[in-house]
Write a protein that holds these residues in place. Sequence first.
Motif, PDB file in Angstrom:
ATOM      1  N   MET A   1       0.852  -1.188   0.000  1.00 14.27           N
ATOM      2  CA  MET A   1       0.000   0.000   0.000  1.00 14.27           C
ATOM      3  C   MET A   1       0.886   1.236   0.000  1.00 14.27           C
ATOM      4  O   MET A   1       1.856   1.324   0.729  1.00 14.27           O
ATOM      5  CB  MET A   1      -0.916  -0.043   1.210  1.00 14.27           C
ATOM      6  CG  MET A   1      -1.936   1.020   1.231  1.00 14.27           C
ATOM      7  SD  MET A   1      -3.206   0.579   2.433  1.00 14.27           S
ATOM      8  CE  MET A   1      -4.377   1.796   2.017  1.00 14.27           C
ATOM      9  N   ASP A   2       0.517   2.198  -0.819  1.00 15.44           N
ATOM     10  CA  ASP A   2       1.342   3.386  -1.019  1.00 15.44           C
ATOM     11  C   ASP A   2       1.066   4.501  -0.025  1.00 15.44           C
ATOM     12  O   ASP A   2       1.867   5.396   0.133  1.00 15.44           O
ATOM     13  CB  ASP A   2       1.132   3.923  -2.435  1.00 15.44           C
ATOM     14  CG  ASP A   2       2.003   5.140  -2.717  1.00 15.44           C
ATOM     15  OD1 ASP A   2       3.230   5.043  -2.507  1.00 15.44           O
ATOM     16  OD2 ASP A   2       1.473   6.180  -3.111  1.00 15.44           O
ATOM     17  N   ARG A   3      -0.055   4.441   0.670  1.00 11.00           N
ATOM     18  CA  ARG A   3      -0.430   5.622   1.443  1.00 11.00           C
ATOM     19  C   ARG A   3      -1.094   5.284   2.762  1.00 11.00           C
ATOM     20  O   ARG A   3      -1.641   4.207   2.937  1.00 11.00           O
ATOM     21  CB  ARG A   3      -1.336   6.519   0.630  1.00 11.00           C
ATOM     22  CG  ARG A   3      -2.601   5.855   0.179  1.00 11.00           C
ATOM     23  CD  ARG A   3      -3.466   6.698  -0.749  1.00 11.00           C
ATOM     24  NE  ARG A   3      -2.724   7.284  -1.813  1.00 11.00           N
ATOM     25  CZ  ARG A   3      -2.907   8.533  -2.254  1.00 11.00           C
ATOM     26  NH1 ARG A   3      -3.852   9.284  -1.757  1.00 11.00           N
ATOM     27  NH2 ARG A   3      -2.175   9.021  -3.216  1.00 11.00           N
ATOM     28  N   ILE A   4      -1.052   6.282   3.624  1.00 14.14           N
ATOM     29  CA  ILE A   4      -1.804   6.284   4.877  1.00 14.14           C
ATOM     30  C   ILE A   4      -2.872   7.345   4.681  1.00 14.14           C
ATOM     31  O   ILE A   4      -2.564   8.459   4.249  1.00 14.14           O
ATOM     32  CB  ILE A   4      -0.903   6.667   6.066  1.00 14.14           C
ATOM     33  CG1 ILE A   4       0.197   5.643   6.270  1.00 14.14           C
ATOM     34  CG2 ILE A   4      -1.734   6.856   7.331  1.00 14.14           C
ATOM     35  CD1 ILE A   4       1.310   6.137   7.200  1.00 14.14           C
ATOM     36  N   GLU A   5      -4.124   7.018   4.970  1.00 15.94           N
ATOM     37  CA  GLU A   5      -5.212   7.984   4.848  1.00 15.94           C
ATOM     38  C   GLU A   5      -5.992   8.021   6.152  1.00 15.94           C
ATOM     39  O   GLU A   5      -6.385   6.984   6.672  1.00 15.94           O
ATOM     40  CB  GLU A   5      -6.148   7.594   3.708  1.00 15.94           C
ATOM     41  CG  GLU A   5      -5.468   7.594   2.357  1.00 15.94           C
ATOM     42  CD  GLU A   5      -6.421   7.240   1.224  1.00 15.94           C
ATOM     43  OE1 GLU A   5      -7.570   7.736   1.235  1.00 15.94           O
ATOM     44  OE2 GLU A   5      -6.011   6.477   0.340  1.00 15.94           O
ATOM     45  N   ARG A   6      -6.187   9.209   6.669  1.00 11.62           N
ATOM     46  CA  ARG A   6      -6.961   9.405   7.896  1.00 11.62           C
ATOM     47  C   ARG A   6      -7.890  10.592   7.692  1.00 11.62           C
ATOM     48  O   ARG A   6      -7.533  11.565   7.023  1.00 11.62           O
ATOM     49  CB  ARG A   6      -6.045   9.688   9.093  1.00 11.62           C
ATOM     50  CG  ARG A   6      -5.073   8.569   9.422  1.00 11.62           C
ATOM     51  CD  ARG A   6      -5.813   7.373  10.010  1.00 11.62           C
ATOM     52  NE  ARG A   6      -4.924   6.300  10.377  1.00 11.62           N
ATOM     53  CZ  ARG A   6      -4.598   5.273   9.608  1.00 11.62           C
ATOM     54  NH1 ARG A   6      -5.089   5.191   8.383  1.00 11.62           N
ATOM     55  NH2 ARG A   6      -3.803   4.316  10.031  1.00 11.62           N
ATOM     56  N   GLU A   7      -9.058  10.511   8.310  1.00 15.67           N
ATOM     57  CA  GLU A   7     -10.020  11.603   8.220  1.00 15.67           C
ATOM     58  C   GLU A   7     -10.712  11.751   9.561  1.00 15.67           C
ATOM     59  O   GLU A   7     -11.027  10.755  10.211  1.00 15.67           O
ATOM     60  CB  GLU A   7     -11.026  11.298   7.110  1.00 15.67           C
ATOM     61  CG  GLU A   7     -11.853  12.486   6.692  1.00 15.67           C
ATOM     62  CD  GLU A   7     -12.613  12.205   5.413  1.00 15.67           C
ATOM     63  OE1 GLU A   7     -12.037  12.351   4.329  1.00 15.67           O
ATOM     64  OE2 GLU A   7     -13.793  11.815   5.524  1.00 15.67           O
ATOM     65  N   ILE A   8     -10.919  12.988   9.947  1.00 16.24           N
ATOM     66  CA  ILE A   8     -11.550  13.275  11.220  1.00 16.24           C
ATOM     67  C   ILE A   8     -12.323  14.592  11.079  1.00 16.24           C
ATOM     68  O   ILE A   8     -11.921  15.468  10.310  1.00 16.24           O
ATOM     69  CB  ILE A   8     -10.499  13.364  12.360  1.00 16.24           C
ATOM     70  CG1 ILE A   8     -11.145  13.468  13.728  1.00 16.24           C
ATOM     71  CG2 ILE A   8      -9.501  14.472  12.116  1.00 16.24           C
ATOM     72  CD1 ILE A   8     -10.156  13.343  14.883  1.00 16.24           C
ATOM     73  N   VAL A   9     -13.417  14.715  11.807  1.00 17.81           N
ATOM     74  CA  VAL A   9     -14.164  15.970  11.849  1.00 17.81           C
ATOM     75  C   VAL A   9     -13.951  16.569  13.232  1.00 17.81           C
ATOM     76  O   VAL A   9     -14.099  15.880  14.243  1.00 17.81           O
ATOM     77  CB  VAL A   9     -15.667  15.758  11.567  1.00 17.81           C
ATOM     78  CG1 VAL A   9     -16.428  17.072  11.708  1.00 17.81           C
ATOM     79  CG2 VAL A   9     -15.859  15.174  10.176  1.00 17.81           C
ATOM     80  N   VAL A  10     -13.588  17.850  13.266  1.00 13.82           N
ATOM     81  CA  VAL A  10     -13.352  18.532  14.541  1.00 13.82           C
ATOM     82  C   VAL A  10     -14.354  19.665  14.711  1.00 13.82           C
ATOM     83  O   VAL A  10     -14.857  20.221  13.737  1.00 13.82           O
ATOM     84  CB  VAL A  10     -11.898  19.076  14.649  1.00 13.82           C
ATOM     85  CG1 VAL A  10     -10.901  17.939  14.563  1.00 13.82           C
ATOM     86  CG2 VAL A  10     -11.612  20.115  13.590  1.00 13.82           C
ATOM     87  N   ALA A  11     -14.600  20.001  15.956  1.00 13.66           N
ATOM     88  CA  ALA A  11     -15.582  21.034  16.301  1.00 13.66           C
ATOM     89  C   ALA A  11     -14.938  22.403  16.321  1.00 13.66           C
ATOM     90  O   ALA A  11     -14.786  23.032  17.365  1.00 13.66           O
ATOM     91  CB  ALA A  11     -16.214  20.719  17.655  1.00 13.66           C
ATOM     92  N   ALA A  12     -14.519  22.857  15.147  1.00 15.33           N
ATOM     93  CA  ALA A  12     -13.909  24.184  15.016  1.00 15.33           C
ATOM     94  C   ALA A  12     -14.020  24.615  13.557  1.00 15.33           C
ATOM     95  O   ALA A  12     -14.029  23.765  12.662  1.00 15.33           O
ATOM     96  CB  ALA A  12     -12.447  24.147  15.441  1.00 15.33           C
ATOM     97  N   PRO A  13     -14.100  25.921  13.307  1.00 12.89           N
ATOM     98  CA  PRO A  13     -14.194  26.395  11.924  1.00 12.89           C
ATOM     99  C   PRO A  13     -12.870  26.196  11.171  1.00 12.89           C
ATOM    100  O   PRO A  13     -11.795  26.081  11.776  1.00 12.89           O
ATOM    101  CB  PRO A  13     -14.519  27.883  12.078  1.00 12.89           C
ATOM    102  CG  PRO A  13     -14.061  28.243  13.443  1.00 12.89           C
ATOM    103  CD  PRO A  13     -14.166  27.001  14.282  1.00 12.89           C
ATOM    104  N   VAL A  14     -12.954  26.177   9.846  1.00 10.30           N
ATOM    105  CA  VAL A  14     -11.783  25.964   8.990  1.00 10.30           C
ATOM    106  C   VAL A  14     -10.668  26.955   9.307  1.00 10.30           C
ATOM    107  O   VAL A  14      -9.495  26.568   9.382  1.00 10.30           O
ATOM    108  CB  VAL A  14     -12.175  26.036   7.493  1.00 10.30           C
ATOM    109  CG1 VAL A  14     -10.945  26.065   6.598  1.00 10.30           C
ATOM    110  CG2 VAL A  14     -13.085  24.874   7.120  1.00 10.30           C
ATOM    111  N   ALA A  15     -10.985  28.212   9.512  1.00  8.91           N
ATOM    112  CA  ALA A  15      -9.954  29.229   9.769  1.00  8.91           C
ATOM    113  C   ALA A  15      -9.125  28.882  11.008  1.00  8.91           C
ATOM    114  O   ALA A  15      -7.893  29.037  11.015  1.00  8.91           O
ATOM    115  CB  ALA A  15     -10.581  30.609   9.918  1.00  8.91           C
ATOM    116  N   LYS A  16      -9.772  28.418  12.054  1.00  8.07           N
ATOM    117  CA  LYS A  16      -9.055  28.054  13.278  1.00  8.07           C
ATOM    118  C   LYS A  16      -8.174  26.830  13.040  1.00  8.07           C
ATOM    119  O   LYS A  16      -7.009  26.787  13.453  1.00  8.07           O
ATOM    120  CB  LYS A  16     -10.025  27.775  14.417  1.00  8.07           C
ATOM    121  CG  LYS A  16      -9.316  27.388  15.709  1.00  8.07           C
ATOM    122  CD  LYS A  16     -10.280  27.204  16.851  1.00  8.07           C
ATOM    123  CE  LYS A  16      -9.525  26.887  18.143  1.00  8.07           C
ATOM    124  NZ  LYS A  16     -10.441  26.743  19.282  1.00  8.07           N
TER     125      LYS A  16
END
Length: 139
Positions: A1-16
Amino acid sequence: MDRIEREIVVAAPVAKVWRLVSTSDQLARWFPGAAIVAREGAAATFDCGAEELFHGVVERVEPPHVLAWRWCLAPGVPVELGPSTTVTVTLAADGAGTRIRLVESGFAALEEEIRKLHQPGNASGWELMLKALAEHAGR
């Protein structure tokens, strides 16, 4: 496998979250010892617990959505001289929060011994780092 992929949603706006991933003082809150300047071609360093720092170079900056760097997997070695992978952090609004997608790619191009040494550790390391990022983003 060529990659590590992780995804998470956080309780903060994109700018922060952008500030948390793109400025050294904020990055170091969740990735201790890391230093980065969000400018293409800028040097970056990462303290991953080795005796020497890991060196990198910023490759892509699209504020406030994309930051990518290439880093050497050998501590103390300039990125252009050692085995390296590319880390891309992508941010997108998700309701009132931010979806963070982290992809570390380039493992397939590494020698098998180096890949086997680093890919599992980096995968578990990103799990810990993203949890720390989520904690800091929610503050």
